[in-house]
Design a protein around this motif. Sequence first.
Motif, PDB file in Angstrom:
ATOM      1  N   THR A  40       0.768  -1.022   0.052  1.00  0.00           N
ATOM      2  CA  THR A  40      -0.059   0.057   0.076  1.00  0.00           C
ATOM      3  C   THR A  40       0.916   1.250  -0.110  1.00  0.00           C
ATOM      4  O   THR A  40       1.773   1.320   0.601  1.00  0.00           O
ATOM      5  N   ARG A  41       0.356   2.244  -0.943  1.00  0.00           N
ATOM      6  CA  ARG A  41       1.202   3.294  -0.814  1.00  0.00           C
ATOM      7  C   ARG A  41       0.501   4.484  -0.266  1.00  0.00           C
ATOM      8  O   ARG A  41       0.811   5.528  -0.049  1.00  0.00           O
ATOM      9  N   SER A  42      -0.771   4.073   0.349  1.00  0.00           N
ATOM     10  CA  SER A  42      -1.826   5.059   0.918  1.00  0.00           C
ATOM     11  C   SER A  42      -1.707   4.913   2.200  1.00  0.00           C
ATOM     12  O   SER A  42      -1.317   3.824   2.988  1.00  0.00           O
ATOM     13  N   SER A  43      -1.961   5.999   3.065  1.00  0.00           N
ATOM     14  CA  SER A  43      -2.006   5.860   4.608  1.00  0.00           C
ATOM     15  C   SER A  43      -3.033   5.296   5.086  1.00  0.00           C
ATOM     16  O   SER A  43      -4.135   4.983   4.607  1.00  0.00           O
ATOM     17  N   ILE A  44      -2.667   4.423   6.200  1.00  0.00           N
ATOM     18  CA  ILE A  44      -3.597   3.654   6.938  1.00  0.00           C
ATOM     19  C   ILE A  44      -4.532   4.626   7.875  1.00  0.00           C
ATOM     20  O   ILE A  44      -3.698   5.345   8.752  1.00  0.00           O
ATOM     21  N   SER A  45      -5.654   4.541   7.795  1.00  0.00           N
ATOM     22  CA  SER A  45      -6.479   5.322   8.809  1.00  0.00           C
ATOM     23  C   SER A  45      -6.665   4.606  10.023  1.00  0.00           C
ATOM     24  O   SER A  45      -6.018   4.852  10.998  1.00  0.00           O
ATOM     25  N   LYS A  46      -7.713   3.815  10.133  1.00  0.00           N
ATOM     26  CA  LYS A  46      -7.728   2.964  11.253  1.00  0.00           C
ATOM     27  C   LYS A  46      -7.393   1.621  11.354  1.00  0.00           C
ATOM     28  O   LYS A  46      -7.101   1.032  10.389  1.00  0.00           O
ATOM     29  N   MET A  47      -6.893   1.214  12.497  1.00  0.00           N
ATOM     30  CA  MET A  47      -6.356  -0.280  12.557  1.00  0.00           C
ATOM     31  C   MET A  47      -7.073  -0.752  13.764  1.00  0.00           C
ATOM     32  O   MET A  47      -7.320  -0.259  14.685  1.00  0.00           O
ATOM     33  N   TYR A  48      -7.475  -2.088  13.404  1.00  0.00           N
ATOM     34  CA  TYR A  48      -8.110  -2.712  14.535  1.00  0.00           C
ATOM     35  C   TYR A  48      -7.580  -3.965  14.746  1.00  0.00           C
ATOM     36  O   TYR A  48      -6.919  -4.656  13.778  1.00  0.00           O
ATOM     37  N   TRP A  49      -7.977  -4.599  16.048  1.00  0.00           N
ATOM     38  CA  TRP A  49      -7.466  -5.963  16.426  1.00  0.00           C
ATOM     39  C   TRP A  49      -8.971  -6.656  16.805  1.00  0.00           C
ATOM     40  O   TRP A  49      -9.815  -6.083  17.534  1.00  0.00           O
ATOM     41  N   TYR A  50      -9.387  -7.670  16.084  1.00  0.00           N
ATOM     42  CA  TYR A  50     -10.585  -8.387  16.489  1.00  0.00           C
ATOM     43  C   TYR A  50     -10.265  -9.602  16.847  1.00  0.00           C
ATOM     44  O   TYR A  50      -9.099 -10.280  16.854  1.00  0.00           O
ATOM     45  N   ARG A  51     -11.224 -10.588  17.531  1.00  0.00           N
ATOM     46  CA  ARG A  51     -10.888 -11.699  17.873  1.00  0.00           C
ATOM     47  C   ARG A  51     -11.988 -12.890  17.909  1.00  0.00           C
ATOM     48  O   ARG A  51     -13.288 -12.093  17.801  1.00  0.00           O
ATOM     49  N   GLN A  52     -11.914 -14.190  17.594  1.00  0.00           N
ATOM     50  CA  GLN A  52     -13.088 -14.881  17.518  1.00  0.00           C
ATOM     51  C   GLN A  52     -12.628 -16.201  18.169  1.00  0.00           C
ATOM     52  O   GLN A  52     -11.818 -17.092  17.757  1.00  0.00           O
ATOM     53  N   ALA A  53     -13.501 -16.182  19.052  1.00  0.00           N
ATOM     54  CA  ALA A  53     -13.376 -17.488  19.912  1.00  0.00           C
ATOM     55  C   ALA A  53     -14.188 -18.694  19.302  1.00  0.00           C
ATOM     56  O   ALA A  53     -15.322 -18.534  18.611  1.00  0.00           O
TER      57      ALA A  53
END
Length: 115
Positions: A27-40
């Motif tokens: 990616t050459r574009s900036s990352i706006s939001k970053m998330y961490w999810y989880r699934q048990a």
Amino acid sequence: QVQLVESGGGLVQAGGSLRLSCTVSETRSSISKMYWYRQAPGKERELVAQISEGGSTNYLDSVKGRFTISRDYAKNTGYLQMTALEPDDTAVYYCSVIIQNAKYWGRGTQVTVSS
């Protein structure tokens, strides 16, 4: 094509720590939001933590004070530092980012916490 690769999962005893990493490539574009999810197993995916481009963070109530989300803008990498891990934290953890209003996902990394 944007790719996310998570690493750092594994097996740890209750009370232990792990640091997950998420590297975003192509990616050459900036990352706006970053998330961490989880699934048990047998449960729906849930949002664990998020960080904005400006550095604002939010956490799932059950991980507040134990988990810390951060990001390295230069490396296009995000982190989830997890401490005081509990068996209920056992899940597959997924990284996700928003780039130019599109959401991308990694394949996940397994975290298993033994009692």
